[in-house]
Design a protein around this motif. Structure first.
Motif, mmCIF file in Angstrom:
data_model
loop_
_atom_site.group_PDB
_atom_site.id
_atom_site.type_symbol
_atom_site.label_atom_id
_atom_site.label_comp_id
_atom_site.label_asym_id
_atom_site.label_seq_id
_atom_site.Cartn_x
_atom_site.Cartn_y
_atom_site.Cartn_z
ATOM 1 N N VAL A 115 -4.790 -4.761 -3.807
ATOM 2 C CA VAL A 115 -4.349 -3.385 -3.215
ATOM 3 C C VAL A 115 -2.988 -2.849 -3.587
ATOM 4 C CG1 VAL A 115 -3.750 -2.008 -0.867
ATOM 5 C CG2 VAL A 115 -5.816 -3.684 -1.085
ATOM 6 N N LEU A 116 -2.051 -3.813 -3.756
ATOM 7 C CA LEU A 116 -0.789 -3.622 -4.241
ATOM 8 C C LEU A 116 -0.744 -3.121 -5.883
ATOM 9 C CD1 LEU A 116 2.328 -3.584 -3.503
ATOM 10 C CD2 LEU A 116 2.376 -6.062 -4.296
ATOM 11 N N ILE A 117 -1.467 -3.732 -6.450
ATOM 12 C CA ILE A 117 -1.568 -3.334 -7.961
ATOM 13 C C ILE A 117 -2.215 -2.147 -8.100
ATOM 14 C CG2 ILE A 117 -2.808 -4.163 -10.059
ATOM 15 C CD1 ILE A 117 -2.411 -6.920 -9.239
ATOM 16 N N SER A 118 -3.175 -1.738 -7.247
ATOM 17 C CA SER A 118 -3.908 -0.756 -7.419
ATOM 18 C C SER A 118 -3.140 0.608 -7.005
ATOM 19 C CB SER A 118 -5.239 -0.283 -6.514
ATOM 20 O OG SER A 118 -6.042 -1.226 -6.540
ATOM 21 N N LEU B 107 0.270 -1.145 2.212
ATOM 22 C CA LEU B 107 -0.675 -1.805 2.845
ATOM 23 C C LEU B 107 -0.733 -3.133 2.212
ATOM 24 C CD1 LEU B 107 -3.669 0.560 3.208
ATOM 25 C CD2 LEU B 107 -2.477 -0.475 4.877
ATOM 26 N N GLY B 108 -0.324 -3.154 0.730
ATOM 27 C CA GLY B 108 -0.601 -4.510 -0.105
ATOM 28 C C GLY B 108 0.615 -5.388 0.512
ATOM 29 N N ILE B 109 1.832 -4.902 0.440
ATOM 30 C CA ILE B 109 3.159 -5.493 0.939
ATOM 31 C C ILE B 109 2.845 -6.089 2.545
ATOM 32 C CG2 ILE B 109 5.418 -5.416 1.453
ATOM 33 C CD1 ILE B 109 5.815 -3.193 -0.872
ATOM 34 N N PHE B 110 2.452 -5.202 3.174
ATOM 35 C CA PHE B 110 2.017 -5.615 4.708
ATOM 36 C C PHE B 110 0.992 -6.524 4.691
ATOM 37 C CE2 PHE B 110 1.790 -5.238 9.047
ATOM 38 C CZ PHE B 110 0.627 -5.703 9.391
ATOM 39 N N GLY B 111 0.046 -6.697 3.931
ATOM 40 C CA GLY B 111 -0.990 -7.374 3.751
ATOM 41 C C GLY B 111 -0.664 -8.871 3.330
ATOM 42 N N LEU B 112 0.358 -8.915 2.483
ATOM 43 C CA LEU B 112 0.998 -10.200 1.672
ATOM 44 C C LEU B 112 1.877 -10.788 2.688
ATOM 45 C CD1 LEU B 112 1.434 -9.174 -1.918
ATOM 46 C CD2 LEU B 112 0.128 -10.901 -0.872
#
Lengths: 124, 138
Positions: A115-118, B107-112
């Motif tokens: 998700v971060l990369i996207s 969302l990615g940072i939060f997820g990690l």
């Protein structure tokens, strides 16, 4: 009564924000619901999975409503049954059936990374 | 076409597992299929209806919903949705795409970063379940 009010307003706020994000960006409201429920309700007593299931229960009608509005505004493209809708149905059901048998911790991490990369690719 | 099917299937499985789909389909449609951002968003919502609809039907048998919370969240969310969709229609494509990208980054940072909290919640649930079982036995 006071305790109920302490939950009602924040939950209304969470719902409003989740709906707004869902309508504006077509994604992302569900996690807000989970976080909001964790903060507003007694997360010591309630099984975490109920938060996730409830988030799905909220986001489904919101998403249906958003789809209707997008369609009214002429932004909805017809999706192919074979290419998108059937795989979505099958995949969603398969994931739900697999859930009790899998440890999703690693998947969560991989997914968060994807998700971060996207996000970075879209912003660039 | 096969790629579309495989990607959709994979994202739907992740969605059903509760890992989430977080708009990965939007990324695929925008970057690979060159669909306009707002159209991709609406397609993602349709995808969500089917993937999560199927998943919810199965999850509900094992995990009941928090009914009272639904009564508050849904009406507020519907109002929020009206505001959100209205704004989406007014924003330029590039800005909408960047906002979406920014959301995914968050969302990615939060997820990690939130793995520890999730782990605690899971072990907490396991302890809760053990206590409940002990109570039943006694």
């Amino acid at each position: 009564m006071k305790k109920a009010c302490k939950r009602i307003l924040p939950l209304l706020g969470v719902g409003l924000l989740a709906g707004f994000i869902n309508g504006l960006l077509g994604a992302g409201g569900g996690i807000l619901i989970v976080l909001g429920l964790r903060r507003c309700l007694d997360s010591e007593r309630i099984n975490e999975r109920r938060f996730y299931t409830t988030a799905l229960g909220v986001m489904l009608p919101l998403s249906a409503f958003s789809v209707w509005q997008y369609a009214k505004a002429g932004h909805l493209a017809p999706l192919s049954l074979g290419q998108f809708i059937l795989p979505a149905l099958i995949g969603g059901a398969a994931g739900a059936l697999l859930l009790p048998h899998l440890k999703t911790a690693l998947l969560n991490r991989i997914f968060a990374g994807m998700v971060l990369i996207s996000g970075v690719l879209l912003v660039m | 076409m096969l790629l579309d099917v495989l990607i959709t299937l994979l994202i739907a499985i992740l969605s059903g597992l509760g890992v989430g789909s977080a708009g990965l389909l939007v990324t695929f449609l925008v970057l690979v299929r060159e669909v306009p951002q707002i159209t991709a968003q609406s397609s993602n919502l349709v995808f969500f209806l089917f993937s999560s609809g199927a998943a919810l039907l199965i999850h509900m048998f094992r995990t009941p919903l928090l009914g009272k919370s639904l009564l508050l969240l849904i009406p507020a969310g519907l109002f929020g949705s009206i505001l959100g969709v209205s704004l989406a229609g007014m924003l330029p494509e590039a800005l909408l795409r960047q906002l979406f990208g920014a959301l995914l980054i968050l969302l990615g940072i939060f997820g990690l970063l939130s793995k520890k909290q999730e782990k605690n919640a899971r072990s907490g649930n396991a302890n809760k379940e053990k206590k409940q079982e002990k109570r039943k036995k006694s």
